[in-house]
Design a protein around this motif. Structure first.
Motif, short mmCIF file in Angstrom:
data_model
loop_
_atom_site.label_atom_id
_atom_site.label_comp_id
_atom_site.label_asym_id
_atom_site.label_seq_id
_atom_site.Cartn_x
_atom_site.Cartn_y
_atom_site.Cartn_z
N LYS A 1 47.38 -46.94 59.25
CA LYS A 1 46.52 -49.08 60.20
C LYS A 1 46.66 -49.56 59.74
O LYS A 1 46.58 -49.99 58.28
N LEU B 1 47.55 -52.01 64.37
CA LEU B 1 48.72 -51.19 64.84
C LEU B 1 48.41 -49.85 64.13
O LEU B 1 48.17 -49.96 63.27
N ARG B 2 48.23 -49.46 64.33
CA ARG B 2 48.07 -47.59 64.26
C ARG B 2 49.75 -46.95 64.53
O ARG B 2 50.34 -46.52 65.13
N ILE C 1 55.33 -42.67 66.41
CA ILE C 1 54.90 -43.89 67.35
C ILE C 1 53.80 -44.20 67.25
O ILE C 1 53.24 -44.62 65.79
N ASP D 1 50.52 -47.28 67.84
CA ASP D 1 49.61 -47.81 68.95
C ASP D 1 48.98 -49.58 68.90
O ASP D 1 49.12 -49.28 67.42
N ILE D 2 48.48 -49.33 69.37
CA ILE D 2 47.09 -51.00 68.95
C ILE D 2 46.56 -50.47 69.33
O ILE D 2 45.52 -49.75 70.28
N GLU D 3 45.46 -50.45 68.26
CA GLU D 3 43.83 -50.29 68.14
C GLU D 3 43.17 -51.87 68.99
O GLU D 3 44.53 -52.60 68.84
#
Length: 59
Positions: free
Chosen positions: A30, A16-17, A8, A10-12
């Motif tokens: 991260k 990017l995570r 997965i 994700d954008i923090e």
């Protein structure tokens, strides 16, 4: 027992995570944008190299 691998991304706020899950194990990384771009480039190079090696027959 679920051993399916999941990735997965994700954008923090400014990173990017990336979460890689395999069964009950989970690794979270991260990355800054430059780090993510470097990883993307290295992954692309490795995949291309792998595809080329797959096509080489050793007799």
């Amino acid at each position: 027992m679920d051993t399916e691998r999941k990735i997965i991304v994700d954008i923090e706020r400014n990173r990017l995570r990336v979460v890689v899950s395999h069964g009950e194990d989970e690794e979270i990384v991260k990355l800054s944008i430059p780090e993510a771009r470097e990883l993307m480039s290295k992954m692309q190079d490795a995949i291309l190299d792998y595809d080329q090696r797959k096509q080489v027959r050793i007799d």
